[in-house]
Design a protein around this motif. Sequence first.
Motif, PDB file in Angstrom:
ATOM      1  N   LEU A 166       0.814  -1.172  -0.034  1.00  0.00           N
ATOM      2  CA  LEU A 166      -0.019   0.056   0.051  1.00  0.00           C
ATOM      3  C   LEU A 166       0.575   1.265   0.044  1.00  0.00           C
ATOM      4  CD1 LEU A 166      -2.670   1.194   0.241  1.00  0.00           C
ATOM      5  CD2 LEU A 166      -2.788   1.032   2.606  1.00  0.00           C
ATOM      6  N   LYS A 193      -7.004   3.132  -0.276  1.00  0.00           N
ATOM      7  CA  LYS A 193      -6.937   3.727   1.146  1.00  0.00           C
ATOM      8  C   LYS A 193      -6.378   3.056   2.110  1.00  0.00           C
ATOM      9  CE  LYS A 193      -8.824   7.094  -1.532  1.00  0.00           C
ATOM     10  NZ  LYS A 193      -8.099   7.747  -2.424  1.00  0.00           N
ATOM     11  N   GLU A 194      -5.741   3.821   3.128  1.00  0.00           N
ATOM     12  CA  GLU A 194      -5.032   3.072   4.310  1.00  0.00           C
ATOM     13  C   GLU A 194      -6.255   3.775   5.582  1.00  0.00           C
ATOM     14  OE1 GLU A 194      -1.199   2.812   5.523  1.00  0.00           O
ATOM     15  OE2 GLU A 194      -1.789   2.826   7.661  1.00  0.00           O
ATOM     16  N   GLY A 195      -7.060   2.805   5.777  1.00  0.00           N
ATOM     17  CA  GLY A 195      -8.122   3.127   6.845  1.00  0.00           C
ATOM     18  C   GLY A 195      -7.808   2.300   8.277  1.00  0.00           C
ATOM     19  N   GLY A 202      -4.505  -0.140   8.239  1.00  0.00           N
ATOM     20  CA  GLY A 202      -3.043  -0.475   8.371  1.00  0.00           C
ATOM     21  C   GLY A 202      -3.085  -1.964   8.800  1.00  0.00           C
ATOM     22  N   GLY A 244      -5.407  -4.616   8.233  1.00  0.00           N
ATOM     23  CA  GLY A 244      -6.119  -5.885   7.404  1.00  0.00           C
ATOM     24  C   GLY A 244      -7.656  -5.805   7.840  1.00  0.00           C
ATOM     25  N   ASP A 245      -8.072  -4.729   8.527  1.00  0.00           N
ATOM     26  CA  ASP A 245      -9.632  -4.912   9.140  1.00  0.00           C
ATOM     27  C   ASP A 245     -10.792  -4.027   8.330  1.00  0.00           C
ATOM     28  OD1 ASP A 245      -8.557  -6.699  11.434  1.00  0.00           O
ATOM     29  OD2 ASP A 245      -7.905  -4.871  12.253  1.00  0.00           O
ATOM     30  N   CYS A 246     -10.219  -3.278   7.515  1.00  0.00           N
ATOM     31  CA  CYS A 246     -11.162  -2.435   6.722  1.00  0.00           C
ATOM     32  C   CYS A 246     -11.317  -2.666   5.438  1.00  0.00           C
ATOM     33  CB  CYS A 246     -10.805  -0.775   7.232  1.00  0.00           C
ATOM     34  SG  CYS A 246      -9.563  -0.157   6.145  1.00  0.00           S
ATOM     35  N   GLY A 247     -10.587  -2.969   4.579  1.00  0.00           N
ATOM     36  CA  GLY A 247     -10.683  -3.344   3.073  1.00  0.00           C
ATOM     37  C   GLY A 247     -10.454  -2.161   2.496  1.00  0.00           C
ATOM     38  N   ALA A 248     -10.108  -1.034   2.943  1.00  0.00           N
ATOM     39  CA  ALA A 248     -10.027   0.328   2.039  1.00  0.00           C
ATOM     40  C   ALA A 248      -8.811   0.011   1.132  1.00  0.00           C
ATOM     41  CB  ALA A 248      -9.922   1.303   2.984  1.00  0.00           C
ATOM     42  N   CYS A 249      -7.879  -0.684   1.471  1.00  0.00           N
ATOM     43  CA  CYS A 249      -6.807  -0.683   0.584  1.00  0.00           C
ATOM     44  C   CYS A 249      -6.815  -2.002  -0.441  1.00  0.00           C
ATOM     45  CB  CYS A 249      -5.541  -1.036   1.428  1.00  0.00           C
ATOM     46  SG  CYS A 249      -5.821  -2.549   2.582  1.00  0.00           S
ATOM     47  N   CYS A 301      -5.374  -7.345   1.187  1.00  0.00           N
ATOM     48  CA  CYS A 301      -5.233  -5.953   1.713  1.00  0.00           C
ATOM     49  C   CYS A 301      -3.988  -5.551   1.341  1.00  0.00           C
ATOM     50  CB  CYS A 301      -5.523  -6.296   3.285  1.00  0.00           C
ATOM     51  SG  CYS A 301      -7.347  -6.648   3.553  1.00  0.00           S
ATOM     52  N   CYS A 329      -2.259  -3.451   2.677  1.00  0.00           N
ATOM     53  CA  CYS A 329      -1.403  -3.059   3.783  1.00  0.00           C
ATOM     54  C   CYS A 329      -1.017  -4.130   4.656  1.00  0.00           C
ATOM     55  CB  CYS A 329      -2.398  -2.535   4.851  1.00  0.00           C
ATOM     56  SG  CYS A 329      -3.717  -3.397   5.537  1.00  0.00           S
TER      57      CYS A 329
HETATM   58  S1  FES Z   1      -5.998  -0.252   5.407  1.00  0.00           S
HETATM   59 FE1  FES Z   1      -7.653  -1.195   6.335  1.00  0.00          FE
HETATM   60  S2  FES Z   1      -7.393  -3.425   5.762  1.00  0.00           S
HETATM   61 FE2  FES Z   1      -5.687  -2.426   4.798  1.00  0.00          FE
END
Ligand code: FES
Lengths: 754, 158
Positions: free
Chosen positions: B26, B39-41, B43, B45-50, B60, B62
């Motif tokens: 990322l 995006k980095e939500g 960092g 592995g919990d949000c999937g924005a990346c 992910c 990140c």
């Molecule tokens: S930044 Fe949230 S899962 Fe990678």
Amino acid sequence: MGNEENQYKVIGTRPIRPDGVDKVTGRAAFGADFSLPGTIVGRVLRSPHAHARIKSIDAKLALALPGVRAMVTGADFPELPDEITAGGEAPVNFRDVSHNVMARAKALYEGHAVAAVAATTAAIAEQALALIKVEYEVLPHVIDVRDAAADGAPVLHETMFTSGVEPAPKKPSNVAGRTEMGLGNVEEGFAAADVTVEREYTTQAVHQGYIEPHACVASVTTDGQATVWSTSQGQFMVREFCSRLLGMDRAAIRVVPSEIGGGFGGKTTVYLEPLAIALAKKSGKPVKMVMTRDEVFRATGPTSGASMKVKLGAKRDGTLTAGDMTLYYQAGAFAGGPAMLGCMTGFAPYALTNARAVGYDVVSNRPKAAAYRAPGAPMAAFAVESAMDELAQKLGMDPIELRLKNAAKKGTRAIYGVKFPEIGFVETLEAAKKHPHYSAPLGPNQARGVASGFWFNIGGQSSAAVHVNEDGTAEVVTGNPDIGGSRASMAMMAAEVLGIEYSKVKPTVGDTGQIGYSFLTGGSRVTFATGKAVCEAAQATVNELRARAAKLWECPIEDVEWKDGAAHPVGGQTDTRTVLSLAELAESAAKTGGPISGAVGINAAGAGAGFGTQICDVEIDPETGKVTVLRYTVVQDVGRAIHPAYVEGQLQGGAVQGIGWALNEEYVYDGNGRLDNPGFLDYRMPVASDLPMIDTVMIEVPNPGHPFGVRGVGETPIVPPLAAVANAVSRAAKVRLADLPISPPRLLAALDGK
Amino acid sequence: MSKHHITATVNGEAVEFLCETQATLLDVLRDELGLTGAKEGCGSGDCGACSVMLNGRLVCSCLVLGCEVDGHSIDTIEGVAEGAVLHPLQQVFLEEAALQCGICTPGIIVAAKALLEKNTDPSEEEIRYWLAGNLCRCTGYDKIIRAVQKAATVMREA
Ligand code: FES
Ligand code: FES
């Protein structure tokens, strides 16, 4: 309901948002997506202690590290007077904001900023943080709101003497203030009741949970002119806060808003921007600062957890005779939690003649609470709406009938003094009652909960400018970050007034140098207040267009009317005067007086209050304590939906945040006052597989205070769900769940204790 | 600390970059290659924005190190549209207002595209579980799920 008879061409349709393509292709630039050539990286050193005196900070080693360009501590920020200034969604004490962005004598919560460095790379900045030696004297801390309010609790601020009590206390405490408001006589009201319910309720601190962490870039010229690119709910808020915290003129700071990746109230204050400006000034380089998720949890937001008591009295027929509530709200480390807003909103849906609400604003060693969607209202509503449900059960009444019997209407006086104008609360109850959801059959371990909610919605100051382009298209410039599609509604309102197509209007969110002052995006105010400014700017533009046509036709302006995007002659002159379209008038502008624009600045009054009612079906698993939300319906008076799809989105998103609040989300602290769950794995926000579809019903009782009848819609939807969920679970479990979140262990304990 | 020299394929084009050992994929995409759509939500592995595709698998970014992608192929949100022609998911997300702030949108579109490539007719439940790793705080997911369903229909009928 809906737009069966839409008298408008653009309002009420569902066009594609103007910023949409950039957002689905990854091109839209959010806070962390911006950089300047030569940008260096800023990082914050945060207190590992919940409460500690900062005895010394030794930065020699850090500053000697190659690549480190600057460092700031509390000593770099001027001391401000300890006073309250109007601003944000609530009054602001800028001394506290300053002490929150950078600790002075004491660190007041784990995560409190103690120093910041800027270095050529992130890795070097991190290394530098590790080399800063801070000597702390660890002090006793307090996390729980009732413990913090108790005698003998460790005191955070030696200068805090509870306001609002007579006589003024002589000893400092953590109770920043007490508020009381009321109507009639509560004791008499309870004496007249046939039935009463009384209970204590608690909710936990929850975070706004925007997916985009705080981020900014600051650049300062050698003559002291700063430019800040940042993600926030208000570029003018960032400018004002930085100007006050750093002692700079407003004109010396230009703030350029990025796209914003969610805020929900949590980006109505500053954390990084003043530090980035200070570091940029010291280093002579542009400084970029981006928070980690851990920092977002530990040092920003959240909203208050609460400890509350509510008592209701009613006649046997359901008529409420009295209501009494006492609220203790966490403020975080500095005064200013939303206890007063809880007092004002909790009973607002009901016509109570005897009511009292007492609120306590209590500091403790937690991050300073920030606004979160209808700040203060969801907790009080959780308590009151749970009590209403319990009362309905005691009376053997349908919970919607009980609410209808007592519903606030036009002319009802609220506890905070106002008499409601046109409101649509009764309509939401009736629509909920009629909705097929309300009569759908339920299975074993399933039950249905209902709750209502209220939010004021605000107006306030907004600027807007409309410019007619040479080819007959138009620009609309406003000063409010677009947090959920507001550019679309600004363009739609302008197109409607100008009488041109939506696709011909280009909306822009201006930076602080491009448009006049506008209060921040919050309080559900943008479509109402900034929308009203847009309508007025478009109307001023129409008047100018009419004047230009009058000039060409050599007639008085009164003889020109504006219809369907063109100037038409009024009465009898149609043979000699041909209709002039906006595009034709734009083309001839040079001959008739130059560029055609309309710009206004307004202070919008008349924001219409928002009421809603929500229905929730759950199934509980008695073995595991898990709650599954099976079906959910949101009914709300939206005044007028400009872009109905984005209104539905607000209703759905707010309800789901409330579901998370009710079932999963909470700040968990260990014995040392350190946050145990500063990440999305352990701070469990709702994910797609947790939820059903969220049905919406938009009631349109137009707000007379807006040209198209708009009411704010963003905040009300998060008010009812806490109780809607809890009422459903309580009915399914046959035991009252009065403490949130209703996590599996908590539900199991309640089932075991039955 | 010397950097690693990495060559990879990103959105079908050969790229090379220098990468610090601890830099994530990322970081590399955003800071070295100027692809800021991921995006980095969190960092973690919990949000999937990346979310991006690595050798055709949803990951992910990140959680992947930049050094790990040497010789591999990465597809990001920037490569989803074909020039000016939006992917059906992108088009439908716009039509159905399946985004509010839009910070989660690139990750969700990348993830949903990966789903529709293996399952052309997913049920609501399958979509909800597939996207359970992509947080959206604004929408309550309703319009996102509907958009994915509609895009699946559009793609099947194409
Ligand atoms: S930044 Fe949230 S899962 Fe990678
Ligand atoms: S649209 Fe804002 S997080 Fe999904």
